[in-house]
Write a protein that holds these residues in place. Structure first.
Motif, PDB file in Angstrom:
ATOM      1  N   ARG A 148      -3.645  -0.842  -4.414  1.00 47.32           N
ATOM      2  CA  ARG A 148      -3.810  -1.618  -2.977  1.00 47.32           C
ATOM      3  C   ARG A 148      -4.389  -0.667  -2.185  1.00 47.32           C
ATOM      4  O   ARG A 148      -5.137  -1.098  -1.224  1.00 47.32           O
ATOM      5  N   THR A 149      -3.846   0.546  -1.713  1.00 39.55           N
ATOM      6  CA  THR A 149      -4.452   1.556  -1.208  1.00 39.55           C
ATOM      7  C   THR A 149      -6.134   1.641  -1.359  1.00 39.55           C
ATOM      8  O   THR A 149      -6.715   1.766  -0.455  1.00 39.55           O
ATOM      9  N   PRO A 161       2.721   4.589   1.779  1.00 38.48           N
ATOM     10  CA  PRO A 161       3.867   5.247   1.994  1.00 38.48           C
ATOM     11  C   PRO A 161       4.872   5.413   0.905  1.00 38.48           C
ATOM     12  O   PRO A 161       4.536   5.032  -0.179  1.00 38.48           O
ATOM     13  N   LEU A 167      -4.312  -7.787  -0.464  1.00 45.02           N
ATOM     14  CA  LEU A 167      -3.749  -7.805   0.809  1.00 45.02           C
ATOM     15  C   LEU A 167      -4.626  -7.067   1.825  1.00 45.02           C
ATOM     16  O   LEU A 167      -5.321  -7.528   2.977  1.00 45.02           O
ATOM     17  N   PRO A 168      -4.997  -6.097   1.858  1.00 44.36           N
ATOM     18  CA  PRO A 168      -5.763  -5.202   2.550  1.00 44.36           C
ATOM     19  C   PRO A 168      -6.924  -5.933   2.819  1.00 44.36           C
ATOM     20  O   PRO A 168      -7.664  -5.922   4.081  1.00 44.36           O
ATOM     21  N   TYR A 223      -3.372   4.289   3.958  1.00 44.89           N
ATOM     22  CA  TYR A 223      -2.070   4.953   3.678  1.00 44.89           C
ATOM     23  C   TYR A 223      -1.165   4.295   2.795  1.00 44.89           C
ATOM     24  O   TYR A 223      -1.110   3.066   2.430  1.00 44.89           O
ATOM     25  N   ASP A 259       6.854   1.458  -1.987  1.00 50.61           N
ATOM     26  CA  ASP A 259       5.639   0.721  -2.463  1.00 50.61           C
ATOM     27  C   ASP A 259       5.521  -0.094  -1.526  1.00 50.61           C
ATOM     28  O   ASP A 259       4.129  -0.612  -1.345  1.00 50.61           O
ATOM     29  N   LEU A 260       6.411  -0.801  -0.648  1.00 51.80           N
ATOM     30  CA  LEU A 260       6.176  -1.895   0.101  1.00 51.80           C
ATOM     31  C   LEU A 260       5.318  -3.127  -0.453  1.00 51.80           C
ATOM     32  O   LEU A 260       4.685  -3.518   0.439  1.00 51.80           O
TER      33      LEU A 260
END
Ligand SMILES: Nc1ncnc2c1ncn2[C@@H]1O[C@H](COP(=O)(O)OP(=O)(O)OP(=O)(O)O)[C@@H](O)[C@H]1O
Ligand SMILES: [Mg+2]
Lengths: 247, 252
Positions: free
Chosen positions: B144-145, B79, B96-97, B77, B82-83
């Motif tokens: 990142r996604t 969003p 991170l993931p 996901y 960008d978070l």
């Protein structure tokens, strides 16, 4: 720089006024001139630094570290359990407003003239604020970031390390900036009340000996400790906690 | 293949009326689908269900015939915001993931660098999010996604907060990324032109609850250029879509 300069000018002006005024008053045993203070600082340097400052620093370092550990632990515990939060948080917010130093004489009755009594005074005068601020910081987490982490499969502990702690860190650092001077004051007052060493004890002793210059010299050292402590905290904050404005 | 089968969904908090009711639709592997619909119609809700953040009351959501409730890491996901975490470097953000999924450390780093190369930002690996522009941050969020490793990418209005020029250049960029990585992309947008430029099919959602989806095919070859949008057929499609969105907006 300009701001600093005008502050320096004001400070120097006040010192000069004090120097002249105290000189005219001619009661240097109770109202010493700044130069008298420096002379006392130099003459008594051995006892002041090697005996009393060491003792005071010992209490501050031990007491403040304990306060930090307890403060952070309680904040984390309240954050993990809503029940404990409901039980403890309101109480802490109220206790935070009580001037702990007013009950410090009791600590001396409990523990006598010991380091423990002084450490207790320091811990109690600082850890509530550390807890409350750190806890508030833990609650400032971004919900959307947490949800994104959950879509990656993050567990509670992972959320804690990756999101919660870094979010709370600026709030924790702020609480240190606020409470460190309290730790110094707490140490000094506790020594006033019940100790046979330390800058607080020594300044009280010197009051009874009508040695105003040395009283001020001890207070000067206490101020420098507080200022140096805050400077260190600010340095760490600026260097390592650079995301304060991005939360 | 992704499939919604007769899905009913109601949020547990707030108004207790269904957002989705008996909703069925499919997305084939490798497709680029855009979902358009008026604000508050339930587009993000569809993603939240797909993410496992919300549980449906009736029906099922399946990936290749398997219910998603028994699956892991099937979708990633992205969003609208960008978070990116301000306390982590760009590289650490991209990792991170994988770090959550406990991928081997060396492999994490290797893949993160690879993904940053893919989005053209490898020289920013050790910078922090604050050092990057909005468009660059969005590209990092995309990297990142990709690192979440899923074949289904859910992009929720990823460019809506960007200025017009950055947005169209990122649209072109995203199209190239999709042609490169060949993953399935479901893309939510408010911007009809963006939907047409990027997607093979446009899913129009409307009504409360959403009961069905109207599908519009965009008959243009890839790689696409902006000039193709001037084609009268495409202009008609655009007007048609705008009309649809407008009437659903008025009904609500
Ligand atoms: N967590 C929630 N709890 C209760 N109701 C919610 C929640 N999230 C969204 N809703 C409601 O569900 C409806 C659909 O919301 P959703 O965010 O899916 O719309 P959207 O199509 O993504 O809108 P937008 O285009 O503005 O992003 C809205 O009416 C919203 O108020
Ligand atoms: Mg939305």
């Amino acid at each position: 720089m300009k701001k600093n300069l005008s502050a320096i000018v004001t400070g120097a002006g006040l010192l000069i006024l004090w120097q002249i005024g105290a000189g005219l008053a001619g009661i240097s045993h109770i109202l010493p001139r700044p130069t008298d203070v420096l002379v006392c600082l130099w003459n008594k340097r051995e006892v002041l630094f090697k005996v009393h400052m060491v003792e005071t620093l010992k209490a501050i370092v031990i007491g403040y570290l304990i306060a930090i550990v307890i403060g952070v632990l309680l904040a984390v515990i309240m954050d993990l359990s809503e029940k404990l939060e409901a039980m403890m948080y309101p109480v802490f917010v109220i206790i935070e407003t009580i001037p702990i130093m007013c009950i410090a004489p009791l600590f001396v009755l409990w523990f006598g003239y010991t380091l423990s009594a002084r450490i207790l005074a320091i811990v109690l005068s600082t850890f509530f604020s550390i807890t409350v601020n750190t806890f508030d910081g833990l609650k400032k987490i971004n919900k959307e970031s947490c949800e994104l982490m959950k879509t990656y499969g993050a567990k509670t502990m992972q959320l804690f390390w990756h999101i919660k702690l870094p979010t709370a860190l600026p709030y924790f650092m702020t609480s240190l900036k606020i409470t460190f001077p309290w730790a110094v004051i707490g140490a000094a007052i506790a020594e006033w009340l019940g100790a046979n060493r330390g800058l607080g004890y020594y300044s009280k002793l010197m009051v009874s000996k009508l040695d105003g210059g040395t009283v001020f010299a001890a207070v000067l050292i206490l101020s420098v400790i507080a200022i140096a402590g805050i400077a260190v905290i600010k340095f760490i904050d600026r260097k390592f906690v650079f995301w304060r404005s991005d939360i | 293949m992704l499939e919604f089968k007769n899905v009913k969904f109601i949020y547990k908090s707030g108004v207790k009326e269904p957002i989705l009711e008996n909703l069925s639709f499919k997305v084939e592997d490798g497709e680029f689908i855009s979902i358009v619909g008026s604000s508050g119609s339930g587009k993000t809700t569809i993603f939240r269900i797909l993410n496992g953040l919300e549980d449906i009351q009736e029906g099922s959501v399946e990936i290749d015939g398997q219910d998603i409730r028994g699956l892991k890491n099937y979708s990633s996901y992205m969003p609208q915001k960008d978070l990116l975490l301000p306390w982590k470097t760009i590289e650490k953000n991209v990792m991170l993931p994988m770090s959550i999924q406990k991928v081997d450390k060396d492999l994490q780093k290797e893949r993160a660098i690879e993904m940053l190369k893919q989005v053209g930002l490898e020289e920013y690996a050790n910078k922090y999010p604050k050092d990057l522009s909005g468009g660059m941050r969005q590209r990092v969020a995309f990297a990142r996604t990709l690192c979440a490793g899923a074949n289904l990418l859910l992009l929720d209005e990823p460019f809506s907060a960007l200025d017009y020029i950055t947005r169209i250049s990122l649209q072109e960029w995203l199209m190239k990324q999709w042609l490169d990585v060949k993953k399935t992309i479901v893309f939510i947008t408010h911007d009809v032109e963006e939907a047409i430029f990027l997607s093979e099919k446009i899913y129009v959602v409307s009504g409360r609850p959403i009961t069905d989806i109207e599908i519009k095919e965009v008959d243009l070859p890839y790689p696409r250029t902006r000039e193709m949008l001037l084609d009268p057929r495409i202009q008609r499609l655009k007007e048609d879509l705008i009309d649809k969105l407008r009437t659903t907006e008025e009904e609500e």
